[in-house]
Scaffold this motif. Structure first.
Motif, short mmCIF file in Angstrom:
data_model
loop_
_atom_site.label_atom_id
_atom_site.label_comp_id
_atom_site.label_asym_id
_atom_site.label_seq_id
_atom_site.Cartn_x
_atom_site.Cartn_y
_atom_site.Cartn_z
N ALA A 17 5.93 -12.47 -7.15
CA ALA A 17 4.96 -12.89 -6.15
C ALA A 17 4.92 -11.90 -4.98
O ALA A 17 3.84 -11.54 -4.49
CB ALA A 17 5.28 -14.30 -5.66
N GLU A 18 6.08 -11.44 -4.56
CA GLU A 18 6.16 -10.47 -3.47
C GLU A 18 5.52 -9.15 -3.89
O GLU A 18 4.75 -8.54 -3.14
CB GLU A 18 7.63 -10.27 -3.06
N LEU A 19 5.82 -8.69 -5.10
CA LEU A 19 5.24 -7.47 -5.63
C LEU A 19 3.72 -7.59 -5.70
O LEU A 19 2.99 -6.66 -5.34
CB LEU A 19 5.82 -7.16 -7.01
N ASN A 20 3.23 -8.73 -6.14
CA ASN A 20 1.79 -8.95 -6.22
C ASN A 20 1.15 -8.83 -4.84
O ASN A 20 0.09 -8.21 -4.70
CB ASN A 20 1.50 -10.31 -6.83
N GLY A 21 1.78 -9.37 -3.83
CA GLY A 21 1.24 -9.27 -2.47
C GLY A 21 1.11 -7.82 -2.03
O GLY A 21 0.09 -7.42 -1.45
N ARG A 22 2.13 -7.02 -2.30
CA ARG A 22 2.07 -5.60 -1.95
C ARG A 22 1.00 -4.88 -2.76
O ARG A 22 0.29 -4.02 -2.25
CB ARG A 22 3.43 -4.93 -2.18
N MET A 23 0.88 -5.24 -4.04
CA MET A 23 -0.10 -4.60 -4.92
C MET A 23 -1.52 -4.89 -4.42
O MET A 23 -2.36 -3.98 -4.36
CB MET A 23 0.09 -5.09 -6.35
N VAL A 24 -1.80 -6.13 -4.07
CA VAL A 24 -3.13 -6.50 -3.59
C VAL A 24 -3.44 -5.76 -2.30
O VAL A 24 -4.55 -5.19 -2.14
CB VAL A 24 -3.24 -8.03 -3.42
N ALA A 25 -2.51 -5.72 -1.37
CA ALA A 25 -2.73 -5.02 -0.09
C ALA A 25 -2.98 -3.53 -0.32
O ALA A 25 -3.89 -2.94 0.28
CB ALA A 25 -1.55 -5.23 0.85
N THR A 26 -2.21 -2.93 -1.20
CA THR A 26 -2.37 -1.51 -1.50
C THR A 26 -3.71 -1.26 -2.19
O THR A 26 -4.40 -0.29 -1.88
CB THR A 26 -1.20 -1.01 -2.38
N GLY A 27 -4.09 -2.14 -3.11
CA GLY A 27 -5.38 -2.00 -3.78
C GLY A 27 -6.53 -2.10 -2.81
O GLY A 27 -7.47 -1.29 -2.85
N ARG A 28 -6.47 -3.05 -1.91
CA ARG A 28 -7.55 -3.23 -0.93
C ARG A 28 -7.68 -2.02 -0.01
O ARG A 28 -8.77 -1.71 0.47
CB ARG A 28 -7.32 -4.49 -0.11
N SER A 29 -6.57 -1.33 0.22
CA SER A 29 -6.59 -0.15 1.11
C SER A 29 -7.23 1.05 0.43
O SER A 29 -7.55 2.04 1.08
CB SER A 29 -5.18 0.19 1.56
N GLY A 30 -7.39 0.99 -0.91
CA GLY A 30 -7.97 2.11 -1.64
C GLY A 30 -6.97 3.16 -2.07
O GLY A 30 -7.35 4.20 -2.60
N ASP A 31 -5.67 2.90 -1.87
CA ASP A 31 -4.61 3.84 -2.28
C ASP A 31 -4.38 3.67 -3.78
O ASP A 31 -3.53 2.88 -4.20
CB ASP A 31 -3.34 3.55 -1.48
N LEU A 32 -5.12 4.41 -4.60
CA LEU A 32 -5.04 4.23 -6.05
C LEU A 32 -3.70 4.66 -6.62
O LEU A 32 -3.21 4.03 -7.57
CB LEU A 32 -6.17 4.98 -6.76
N GLU A 33 -3.09 5.69 -6.08
CA GLU A 33 -1.78 6.12 -6.61
C GLU A 33 -0.72 5.05 -6.32
O GLU A 33 0.08 4.71 -7.19
CB GLU A 33 -1.37 7.47 -6.03
N GLY A 34 -0.72 4.53 -5.10
CA GLY A 34 0.21 3.46 -4.76
C GLY A 34 -0.07 2.20 -5.57
O GLY A 34 0.86 1.54 -6.05
N PHE A 35 -1.35 1.89 -5.73
CA PHE A 35 -1.73 0.72 -6.52
C PHE A 35 -1.25 0.88 -7.96
O PHE A 35 -0.72 -0.05 -8.55
CB PHE A 35 -3.24 0.51 -6.48
N LEU A 36 -1.45 2.06 -8.53
CA LEU A 36 -1.03 2.31 -9.90
C LEU A 36 0.47 2.07 -10.07
O LEU A 36 0.89 1.39 -11.00
CB LEU A 36 -1.39 3.73 -10.34
N ARG A 37 1.27 2.61 -9.17
CA ARG A 37 2.73 2.40 -9.25
C ARG A 37 3.08 0.92 -9.25
O ARG A 37 3.90 0.45 -10.04
CB ARG A 37 3.45 3.11 -8.10
#
Length: 125
Positions: A17-37
């Protein structure tokens, strides 16, 4: 996802759940490399939490598919809001031990990816 909902330990559920929260925030920011990781890690954890060695063995394949989608510019920036919501549904279903919901949400992710790829490549035909 269904197996993970049945078998994951409480700490694994909270971590997802914590990882998902970080993933969603990173995705919304447009950081595709971070989102991919984070996306690769999200799916790796689910496969491992399934408790099934064959599913866990798919981690490399799933990672390559996700990386390829980004590498070949088939991943929208930022990721589609519906894709982010579906990942959250998967994480919540696993956290809640809702196997059928987790399965349906993961299936919806696969369907969303197929639709996005079809939309992306429709102009190439």
């Amino acid at each position: 996802a269904a197996f993970a909902a049945r078998r994951a330990a409480p700490g694994e559920r909270a971590s997802l759940a914590e990882l998902n929260g970080r993933m969603v925030a990173t995705g919304r920011s447009g950081d595709l490399e971070g989102f991919l990781r984070l996306d690769v890690e999200f799916h790796r954890r689910i496969l491992e939490m399934s408790g099934n060695e064959m599913f866990a063995g798919l981690t490399g394949v799933v990672s390559e598919v996700l990386a390829g989608r980004t590498e070949y510019d088939l991943m929208p920036s930022p990721p589609r809001p519906e894709a982010l919501r579906l990942h959250t549904h998967v994480a919540e279903a696993i956290s809640g031990g809702l196997a059928d919901v987790a399965r349906a949400a993961m299936r919806a992710i696969v369907d969303e990816v197929v639709a996005a790829l079809e939309d992306e490549t429709a102009g190439d035909a």
